[in-house]
Enzyme design. Structure first.
Site, PDB file in Angstrom:
ATOM      1  CG  ASP A  19      -2.254   0.634   0.988  1.00 10.34           C
ATOM      2  OD1 ASP A  19      -2.324   1.498   0.089  1.00 10.34           O
ATOM      3  OD2 ASP A  19      -3.224   0.319   1.701  1.00 10.34           O
ATOM      4  CG  ASP A  57      -9.714   1.696  -0.862  1.00  6.50           C
ATOM      5  OD1 ASP A  57      -8.742   1.767  -1.639  1.00  6.50           O
ATOM      6  OD2 ASP A  57      -9.604   1.737   0.376  1.00  6.50           O
TER       7      ASP A  57
HETATM    8  C1  GLA Z   1      -6.059   1.363   1.400  1.00  5.58           C
HETATM    9  C2  GLA Z   1      -6.128   0.360   0.271  1.00  5.58           C
HETATM   10  C3  GLA Z   1      -7.207  -0.674   0.572  1.00  5.58           C
HETATM   11  C4  GLA Z   1      -6.882  -1.375   1.876  1.00  5.58           C
HETATM   12  C5  GLA Z   1      -6.736  -0.346   2.988  1.00  5.58           C
HETATM   13  C6  GLA Z   1      -6.215  -0.976   4.268  1.00  5.58           C
HETATM   14  O1  GLA Z   1      -7.212   2.136   1.496  1.00  5.58           O
HETATM   15  O2  GLA Z   1      -6.409   1.002  -0.955  1.00  5.58           O
HETATM   16  O3  GLA Z   1      -7.295  -1.623  -0.478  1.00  5.58           O
HETATM   17  O4  GLA Z   1      -5.711  -2.113   1.737  1.00  5.58           O
HETATM   18  O5  GLA Z   1      -5.837   0.703   2.635  1.00  5.58           O
HETATM   19  O6  GLA Z   1      -6.016  -0.058   5.291  1.00  5.58           O
END
Ligand code: GLA
Length: 453
Positions: free
Chosen positions: A203, A264
């Site tokens: 990430d 997301d």
């Molecule tokens: C980000 C990523 C998600 C997930 C969250 C976890 O938002 O884009 O896919 O992994 O972090 O905290």
């Protein structure tokens, strides 16, 4: 060229010229010269076009990360959208992020047919860590929630014939505030390899500069390679870069096996629509760069959860197949409807997603709230998805001329069309000059496969 000299030829040669760009940055011009047979030139000409299509579509995208992995989009399960950062195993023992959750999912992936259709990677997302590194600077799993450690879990997952994915962050902290990998890339890569991890989702939260972000993603890619273990590398590099500057996808592909570009996914139709809109608006930039070894990642499949209607779930499955997206489900395999399970396990749709040619599809047109997407497949076949985005009224008819599909080459001189979704049925034999009339439910999709007759 033997394809064309099977009979007497007369008349001037016809020259077809095609310019294409391949990964080393150079442009190549392919010129095919052929003479047409008198009287029956059409089939020969059309065959030649098909041949050219084969040549054209066979060019790879930009050079991929050279780890031999993800030759087709990764398939598996990832905890985030469904289980998020639930660390309260006292109150919610069945849905907290713990080894028990992953062991249960591993068991079901093995016993309920998921592994058999290709879902192989069982992936941990954020919130698996203890709040601090150990005395040697290594990441450690939360000891209460993962008493057997990640290595123990990896052994269990491997014993089921599956692979284990894990999560870390390029910056100082993960998005949920657990220890980040900045300054520890080599140690972390080695730790993951020692544990027997098979995929890393890396990430991009809490990174203090674009330089650190870029260098961090590259550094971790090289560190993973140096471990000698085969570890799929899943990045979010472009997603975190977009607000500041345009990502260099050719470079990203050299370091990552897949990369998130956009927000997301949520368990909602709005979220699916946003992802599709972003993808089609940016398709000129992102489609050509995808191919064996490196894929655009529009995020998890949320099929089998709460927020999508049946037709919307069909749309997600169909479009993720068209987009050559990693198929990482985020749902509860202990509680999933037979209908959602059948959709996620649909072998014909998975075959489109996993097509060995590895060309990502694109939106061909949008008119009157209907979108038509298409994707070239191996053996000169095509997948076509038609989405009805009108959210008032009932099912709508849409008529499309076959000649407009597949750059005019999907059905030359004719083809067999099979509808794969929402239900499988043979539509039959069509000619290049035919029209195809399809009925599409609101927010639903009809997915077709066009194959040579
Ligand atoms: C980000 C990523 C998600 C997930 C969250 C976890 O938002 O884009 O896919 O992994 O972090 O905290």
């Amino acid at each position: 060229m033997s394809l064309f000299n099977n009979s007497q030829v007369i008349g001037p040669p016809l020259k077809l010229s095609l310019k294409t760009r391949v990964t080393d940055g150079n442009s190549y011009r392919i010129t095919v010269a052929m003479k047409l047979k008198n009287g029956i030139q059409q089939p020969g000409f059309l065959l030649a076009l098909r041949f050219l299509a084969l040549v054209f579509w066979s060019f790879p995208g930009a050079r991929a990360l050279d780890n031999g992995l993800a030759m087709t989009p990764t398939m598996g399960w990832l905890h985030w959208e469904r289980f998020m950062c639930n660390v309260d195993c006292q109150e919610e023992p069945d849905s907290c992020i713990s080894e028990k959750l992953f062991m249960q999912m591993a068991e079901l992936m093995d016993s309920d047919g998921w592994k058999d259709v290709g879902y192989e990677y069982l992936c941990i997302d954020d919130c698996w860590m203890a709040p601090k590194r150990d005395s040697k600077g290594r990441l450690q799993a939360d000891p209460k929630r993962f008493p057997g450690g990640i290595q123990g879990l990896a052994n269990y997952v491997h014993s089921k014939g599956l692979k284990l994915g894990i999560y870390a962050d390029v910056g100082n902290k993960t998005c949920a505030g657990f220890p980040g990998s900045f300054g520890y890339y080599d140690i972390d890569a080695k730790t993951f390899a020692d544990w027997g991890v098979d995929l890393l989702k890396f990430d991009g939260c809490h990174c203090d500069s674009m330089e650190h972000l870029e260098n961090g993603y590259k550094h971790m890619s090289l560190a993973l390679n140096r471990t000698g273990r085969s570890i799929v590398y899943s990045c979010e590099w472009p997603l975190y870069m977009w607000p500041f500057r345009k990502p260099n996808y050719t470079e990203i592909r050299q370091y990552c096996n897949h990369w998130r570009n956009f927000d997301d996914v949520y368990d909602s139709w709005q979220s699916i629509k946003n992802i599709l809109d972003w993808t089609s608006s940016n398709q000129k930039r992102i489609v050509d760069v995808a191919g064996p070894g490196g894929w655009n990642d529009p995020d998890m499949l949320v099929i089998g959860n709460f927020g999508l209607s049946w037709d919307q779930q069909v749309t997600q499955m169909a479009l993720w197949a068209i987009m050559a997206a990693p198929l990482l489900m985020s749902n509860d395999l202990r509680h999933i409807s037979p209908q959602a399970k059948a959709l996620l396990q649909d072998k014909d749709v998975i075959a489109i997603n996993q097509d060995p040619l590895g060309k990502q599809g694109y939106r061909l047109r949008k008119e009157d709230n209907i979108e038509v997407w298409e994707r070239p497949l191996s053996d000169l076949a095509w997948a076509v998805a038609m989405v009805n985005l009108q959210e008032i009224g009932g099912p709508r008819f849409y008529t499309i001329s076959i000649a407009s599909l597949g750059q005019g080459m999907a059905c030359i001189p004719d083809c067999i069309i099979t509808q794969l979704l929402p239900v499988k049925r043979k539509l039959g034999f069509y000619q290049w000059t035919s029209d195809l009339k399809i009925q599409i439910n609101p927010t639903g999709t009809v997915l077709l496969r066009l194959a040579a007759n």
